[in-house]
Design an enzyme around this catalytic site. Structure first.
Site, PDB file in Angstrom:
ATOM      1  N   TYR A   8      14.364  -0.612 -12.552  1.00 37.23           N
ATOM      2  CA  TYR A   8      14.231  -1.242 -11.242  1.00 37.23           C
ATOM      3  C   TYR A   8      15.524  -1.916 -10.809  1.00 37.23           C
ATOM      4  CZ  TYR A   8       9.160  -0.789 -11.978  1.00 37.23           C
ATOM      5  OH  TYR A   8       7.893  -0.315 -12.203  1.00 37.23           O
ATOM      6  N   LEU A  46      -2.579   2.512   2.265  1.00 40.40           N
ATOM      7  CA  LEU A  46      -3.933   2.015   2.473  1.00 40.40           C
ATOM      8  C   LEU A  46      -3.980   0.760   3.348  1.00 40.40           C
ATOM      9  CD1 LEU A  46      -5.445   2.766  -1.038  1.00 40.40           C
ATOM     10  CD2 LEU A  46      -6.402   3.533   1.146  1.00 40.40           C
ATOM     11  N   GLY A  63      -2.822   0.851   6.237  1.00 37.93           N
ATOM     12  CA  GLY A  63      -2.957   1.408   7.571  1.00 37.93           C
ATOM     13  C   GLY A  63      -1.676   1.382   8.379  1.00 37.93           C
TER      14      GLY A  63
END
Length: 350
Positions: free
Chosen positions: A53, A245, A247
């Site tokens: 990372y 998810l 949106g």
């Protein structure tokens, strides 16, 4: 905050795990410090990072996330014992990490020492293999025909696993790591590591973190059953499907600074008519239940039988507060049935 035992270990981890992969790319030190302080105040004690990372990975950001976490740990040394810090060694395929080579015994020893230095700590609570040396049906490769299992040299990979376990054992005995875990692996990977651990009296894998969300449930039921009966903690990552998810990516939207405006890698941005249709239904369902789409998705993952702790990540404090708050929701049987009805229409949407 609720807590669960991390597999066969003696560690009690919060049901929410703070993921850190945005630190060093989308978030700076000040952002990370604020996220950590807020999370700890909410009872979160489980922090997940990795040598690879920040994400999307690059040579310039390699190790930056561990360094940022390490800076906080150095300034807050008295809190170290309260935290369960998890990190990961990268698997093969990234040229600037050990030449893109396999995970070997030498790589484990070197990587543990390098992570300890960046983290500015004497030990890592949970050290995980970020992905296996062999190709597995993860990162969008879960459709039949994308991975050829019969091409895998079983004995070769089993011997590699044994070598890795022996190196991990060296690190455990040296006090550098406490427990070991897997990531992006399969039921065979879990079973083989456990078999080798028992046969040779080596450290036991206590956890596995895999991609899991309402759009991507390939681990249910077989891998989750394996985890439950083998006492291996199941740790879902990407519980919001890379943010889909929420949106916010419906109808081609790409909010400035959001993950889907960054480099696509490993097929993780699966923007298809099927996934769009599924998300639209979940968004509408959440509204009918007076919840945000994120709260619906995260509360659902938290209540899946066999889940130990869910790895969340956020680029803003607003997102972080919403995500952590989602775990206060207890979905009723009626609400779960409504979610299941959508899921059955879109069982493999992502």
């Amino acid at each position: 905050m609720q807590y669960s035992r991390l597999g066969s270990s003696d560690l009690q981890v919060s049901r929410v795990c703070l993921g850190t992969m945005t630190w060093g790319k989308q978030n700076d030190q000040a952002d990370a410090d604020a996220q950590l302080e807020y999370s700890l105040n909410q009872g979160i004690n489980f922090i997940d990072t990795a040598e690879m990372y920040a994400v999307p990975p690059s040579a310039d950001t390699y190790g930056k996330t561990e360094t940022i976490l390490g800076n906080w740990l150095a300034k807050n040394a008295s809190k170290r014992k309260e935290l369960i810090v998890a990190s990961k060694i990268a698997g093969p395929g990234i040229s600037y990490i050990r030449g893109g080579g396999d995970i070997t015994a030498e790589a484990v020893i070197q990587s543990v020492d390098a992570s300890l230095q960046r983290l500015q700590t004497d030990y890592i609570d949970l050290y995980q293999l970020h992905w296996p040396n062999r190709t597995t049906p993860h990162f969008g490769k879960h459709w039949p025909g994308q991975v050829s299992f019969t091409d895998v040299d079983t004995l070769k990979h089993s011997n590699q696993m044994l070598e890795i376990l022996q190196a991990l054992d060296t690190c455990v005995k040296a006090g550098k790591i406490r427990y070991c875990g897997l990531s992006d692996d399969t039921t065979w990977g879990i079973a083989e590591y456990l078999r080798l651990s028992e046969k040779y009296s080596l450290p036991r894998m206590v956890s596995i973190q895999n991609e899991f969300n309402l759009l991507h449930t390939k681990d249910w039921p077989y891998l989750v059953e394996q985890c439950v009966h083998s006492d291996v903690a199941y740790l879902p990552w990407s519980p919001l499907a890379g943010g889909m998810l929420s949106g916010k990516y419906l109808n081609g939207q790409r909010p400035e600074g959001s993950r889907w405006t960054l480099t696509q890698r490993n097929g993780l941005f699966r923007d298809t008519p099927m996934s769009q249709a599924a998300v639209k239904e979940y968004v509408d369902l959440a509204a009918s239940l007076s919840m945000t789409p994120c709260q619906l998705a995260l509360a659902w993952v938290n209540q899946v039988d066999g889940v130990t702790s869910t790895i969340i990540g956020a680029t803003s404090m607003v997102q972080l507060k919403e995500d952590i708050g989602a775990f206060e929701h207890r979905l009723s049987d009626t609400q779960l049935a409504a979610i299941a009805a959508v899921h059955q229409r879109f069982p493999v949407a992502f």
